[in-house]
Design a protein around this motif. Structure first.
Motif, PDB file in Angstrom:
ATOM      1  N   MET A 208       1.132  -1.089   0.003  1.00 45.81           N
ATOM      2  CA  MET A 208       0.087  -0.605  -0.048  1.00 45.81           C
ATOM      3  C   MET A 208       0.634   0.846   0.271  1.00 45.81           C
ATOM      4  SD  MET A 208      -2.680   0.759   3.193  1.00 45.81           S
ATOM      5  CE  MET A 208      -1.556   1.683   3.800  1.00 45.81           C
ATOM      6  N   ILE A 209       0.795   2.483  -1.190  1.00 38.86           N
ATOM      7  CA  ILE A 209       1.178   3.868  -1.042  1.00 38.86           C
ATOM      8  C   ILE A 209       0.465   3.977   0.709  1.00 38.86           C
ATOM      9  CG2 ILE A 209       1.437   5.610  -1.801  1.00 38.86           C
ATOM     10  CD1 ILE A 209       0.786   4.212  -4.383  1.00 38.86           C
ATOM     11  N   GLN A 210       1.634   4.671   1.178  1.00 35.33           N
ATOM     12  CA  GLN A 210       1.243   5.376   3.206  1.00 35.33           C
ATOM     13  C   GLN A 210       0.501   7.090   2.179  1.00 35.33           C
ATOM     14  OE1 GLN A 210       0.755   3.780   5.746  1.00 35.33           O
ATOM     15  NE2 GLN A 210       1.675   1.668   4.319  1.00 35.33           N
ATOM     16  N   THR A 211       0.145   7.608   3.257  1.00 32.79           N
ATOM     17  CA  THR A 211      -0.047   9.016   3.057  1.00 32.79           C
ATOM     18  C   THR A 211       0.953   9.516   2.791  1.00 32.79           C
ATOM     19  OG1 THR A 211       0.411   9.104   5.667  1.00 32.79           O
ATOM     20  CG2 THR A 211      -2.261   8.914   5.047  1.00 32.79           C
ATOM     21  N   ASN A 212       2.342   9.761   2.806  1.00 34.78           N
ATOM     22  CA  ASN A 212       3.144  10.944   2.685  1.00 34.78           C
ATOM     23  C   ASN A 212       3.777  10.228   1.237  1.00 34.78           C
ATOM     24  OD1 ASN A 212       4.666   8.542   3.241  1.00 34.78           O
ATOM     25  ND2 ASN A 212       6.545   9.136   4.729  1.00 34.78           N
ATOM     26  N   GLY A 213       3.438   9.396   0.758  1.00 33.93           N
ATOM     27  CA  GLY A 213       4.628   8.639  -0.463  1.00 33.93           C
ATOM     28  C   GLY A 213       4.202   7.319  -0.733  1.00 33.93           C
ATOM     29  N   GLU A 214       5.170   7.105   0.430  1.00 36.15           N
ATOM     30  CA  GLU A 214       5.656   5.840   0.742  1.00 36.15           C
ATOM     31  C   GLU A 214       5.043   4.519   0.340  1.00 36.15           C
ATOM     32  OE1 GLU A 214       9.021   5.881   3.054  1.00 36.15           O
ATOM     33  OE2 GLU A 214       9.181   8.236   3.326  1.00 36.15           O
ATOM     34  N   PHE A 215       6.079   3.927   0.078  1.00 34.09           N
ATOM     35  CA  PHE A 215       5.789   2.533  -0.347  1.00 34.09           C
ATOM     36  C   PHE A 215       6.757   1.111   0.455  1.00 34.09           C
ATOM     37  CE2 PHE A 215       6.234   3.192  -4.594  1.00 34.09           C
ATOM     38  CZ  PHE A 215       7.343   1.896  -4.956  1.00 34.09           C
ATOM     39  N   LYS A 216       6.520   0.256   0.928  1.00 28.17           N
ATOM     40  CA  LYS A 216       7.654  -0.686   1.320  1.00 28.17           C
ATOM     41  C   LYS A 216       7.166  -2.806   0.840  1.00 28.17           C
ATOM     42  CE  LYS A 216      10.562  -2.528   4.392  1.00 28.17           C
ATOM     43  NZ  LYS A 216      10.659  -1.897   6.244  1.00 28.17           N
ATOM     44  N   SER A 217       7.755  -2.817   0.565  1.00 31.73           N
ATOM     45  CA  SER A 217       7.473  -4.940   0.712  1.00 31.73           C
ATOM     46  C   SER A 217       8.457  -5.396   0.764  1.00 31.73           C
ATOM     47  CB  SER A 217       6.738  -4.937  -1.262  1.00 31.73           C
ATOM     48  OG  SER A 217       6.212  -6.140  -0.746  1.00 31.73           O
ATOM     49  N   ASP A 218       8.457  -6.232   1.288  1.00 36.66           N
ATOM     50  CA  ASP A 218       9.653  -7.580   1.358  1.00 36.66           C
ATOM     51  C   ASP A 218       9.125  -8.551   0.208  1.00 36.66           C
ATOM     52  OD1 ASP A 218      10.144  -5.985   3.776  1.00 36.66           O
ATOM     53  OD2 ASP A 218       9.497  -7.290   5.492  1.00 36.66           O
ATOM     54  N   ILE A 219       9.490  -8.704  -0.349  1.00 38.85           N
ATOM     55  CA  ILE A 219       9.264  -9.879  -0.745  1.00 38.85           C
ATOM     56  C   ILE A 219       9.847 -11.151  -0.986  1.00 38.85           C
ATOM     57  CG2 ILE A 219       8.552  -7.732  -3.469  1.00 38.85           C
ATOM     58  CD1 ILE A 219      11.510  -8.845  -5.005  1.00 38.85           C
ATOM     59  N   ARG A 220       9.813 -12.326  -1.083  1.00 36.21           N
ATOM     60  CA  ARG A 220       9.735 -14.004  -0.769  1.00 36.21           C
ATOM     61  C   ARG A 220       9.576 -14.610  -2.991  1.00 36.21           C
ATOM     62  NH1 ARG A 220      10.433 -15.514   5.275  1.00 36.21           N
ATOM     63  NH2 ARG A 220      11.294 -17.328   3.713  1.00 36.21           N
ATOM     64  N   PHE A 221      10.194 -14.053  -3.569  1.00 40.94           N
ATOM     65  CA  PHE A 221      10.170 -14.608  -4.627  1.00 40.94           C
ATOM     66  C   PHE A 221      11.373 -15.433  -5.118  1.00 40.94           C
ATOM     67  CE2 PHE A 221       9.106 -10.671  -6.675  1.00 40.94           C
ATOM     68  CZ  PHE A 221       7.605 -11.117  -6.656  1.00 40.94           C
ATOM     69  N   SER A 222      11.334 -16.854  -5.366  1.00 34.91           N
ATOM     70  CA  SER A 222      11.951 -17.799  -5.900  1.00 34.91           C
ATOM     71  C   SER A 222      12.674 -18.089  -6.660  1.00 34.91           C
ATOM     72  CB  SER A 222      11.310 -18.913  -5.486  1.00 34.91           C
ATOM     73  OG  SER A 222      10.051 -19.235  -6.510  1.00 34.91           O
ATOM     74  N   ASN A 223      14.104 -18.214  -7.290  1.00 29.51           N
ATOM     75  CA  ASN A 223      14.250 -18.504  -7.841  1.00 29.51           C
ATOM     76  C   ASN A 223      14.815 -17.168  -8.816  1.00 29.51           C
ATOM     77  OD1 ASN A 223      14.582 -21.757  -7.815  1.00 29.51           O
ATOM     78  ND2 ASN A 223      12.832 -21.940  -8.859  1.00 29.51           N
ATOM     79  N   ILE A 224      15.398 -15.475  -8.455  1.00 29.16           N
ATOM     80  CA  ILE A 224      15.746 -14.827  -8.941  1.00 29.16           C
ATOM     81  C   ILE A 224      17.143 -14.375  -8.240  1.00 29.16           C
ATOM     82  CG2 ILE A 224      13.318 -13.924  -8.810  1.00 29.16           C
ATOM     83  CD1 ILE A 224      13.625 -12.170  -6.613  1.00 29.16           C
ATOM     84  N   SER A 225      17.589 -13.338  -9.304  1.00 24.95           N
ATOM     85  CA  SER A 225      18.750 -13.006  -8.853  1.00 24.95           C
ATOM     86  C   SER A 225      19.341 -11.670  -8.872  1.00 24.95           C
ATOM     87  CB  SER A 225      19.675 -13.556  -9.338  1.00 24.95           C
ATOM     88  OG  SER A 225      19.690 -13.338 -11.013  1.00 24.95           O
ATOM     89  N   LEU A 226      19.312 -11.140  -9.052  1.00 24.46           N
ATOM     90  CA  LEU A 226      19.855  -9.554  -8.725  1.00 24.46           C
ATOM     91  C   LEU A 226      19.675  -9.192 -10.113  1.00 24.46           C
ATOM     92  CD1 LEU A 226      22.831  -8.696  -6.279  1.00 24.46           C
ATOM     93  CD2 LEU A 226      20.899  -8.283  -6.365  1.00 24.46           C
ATOM     94  N   THR A 227      19.893 -10.192 -11.167  1.00 21.84           N
ATOM     95  CA  THR A 227      19.688  -9.684 -12.688  1.00 21.84           C
ATOM     96  C   THR A 227      18.380  -9.519 -13.228  1.00 21.84           C
ATOM     97  OG1 THR A 227      20.873 -11.351 -13.373  1.00 21.84           O
ATOM     98  CG2 THR A 227      22.678 -10.353 -12.807  1.00 21.84           C
TER      99      THR A 227
END
Length: 253
Positions: A208-227
């Protein structure tokens, strides 16, 4: 216990391995599309609970009770709730709560969704890995379509997974690394949803986008890399960038 209000902005069944930390055995799942788990050979006593003490999430004009893990586990072991996985098909196929069906947020899969012919007063528990964004979106949609007894698993799928509660899927031991996505957008979008997707596999999270416009999510996607390309979908704009450019920074979108 004092209830907290948590403000959020926001069918498929497969066979596979069964995983559990217990010595319990389970009956065959005769209807894999009904959302009910197969019953264990050892059924625990019924837990008394007071839903008025549950925390709640407010999503899309709906107030949704957040059921604690202990209570939801008791419902699961007694066959007293239908379970709905609100994540993507890829995430569901790798591991999901035993007996649950796939019905992705926000609104399932249309007329073929397994929930379409369920009785409206049956107890339903939705869950995701966020641990609340996708599941509350799906719960709100179910309530809007006439269901009256809908809960969200407060602790989320990964707490269930880490405790080795009953699971099914094809990769039960997979526990993806947590990546933190933090961004900022126009505060006028406060309360709206930002979708975060891994495009190749379709894995998805939301926040969700907060009242100050910020958003944050902890993602746990499998089989991904920095690229791996990751899509960030805000209400007004979508960007696609390698994961490496989306972490350890604040994304302006």
């Amino acid at each position: 216990m004092q209830r907290r209000d948590i403000l959020l902005g926001i069918g498929i069944a497969i066979s596979g391995c069964l995983g559990t930390s217990e010595n319990n055995k389970y009956e065959p799942d005769l209807d894999p599309f009904d959302g009910y788990p197969p019953l264990p050979t050892q059924i625990p006593p019924q837990q008394i609970f007071d839903p008025t003490t549950f925390d709640v999430a407010k999503v899309n004009s709906q107030t949704i009770p957040l059921a604690p893990l202990k209570t939801v586990y008791n419902w699961h072991q007694r066959g007293e709730a239908r379970f709905v996985d609100s994540r993507s098909q890829t995430q569901y196929e790798r591991s999901h709560i035993l007996g649950s069906i796939l019905s992705p947020a926000p609104s399932g899969i249309g007329s073929s969704d397994p929930t379409s012919d369920w009785p409206k007063n049956d107890r339903i528990v939705t869950y995701c890995g966020c641990p609340l964004h996708l599941s509350t979106l799906r719960a709100a949609s179910l309530l809007n379509s006439g269901f009256t007894n809908v809960y969200v698993l407060q602790d989320g799928f990964w707490e269930w997974h880490d405790r080795r509660y009953p699971l099914a899927g094809n990769d039960l031991n997979l526990a993806p690394k947590i990546w933190i996505i933090h961004g900022k957008t126009d505060p006028s979008f406060s309360g709206k949803t930002v979708w975060i997707r891994e495009l190749q596999s379709g894995q998805v999270e939301a926040t969700m986008i907060q009242t100050n416009g910020e958003f944050k999510s902890d993602i746990r996607f499998s089989n991904i890399s920095l690229t791996t390309p990751i899509s960030i979908e805000a209400p007004h704009r979508t960007i696609v960038s390698p994961l490496s450019s989306l972490i350890d920074t604040t994304i302006e979108i």
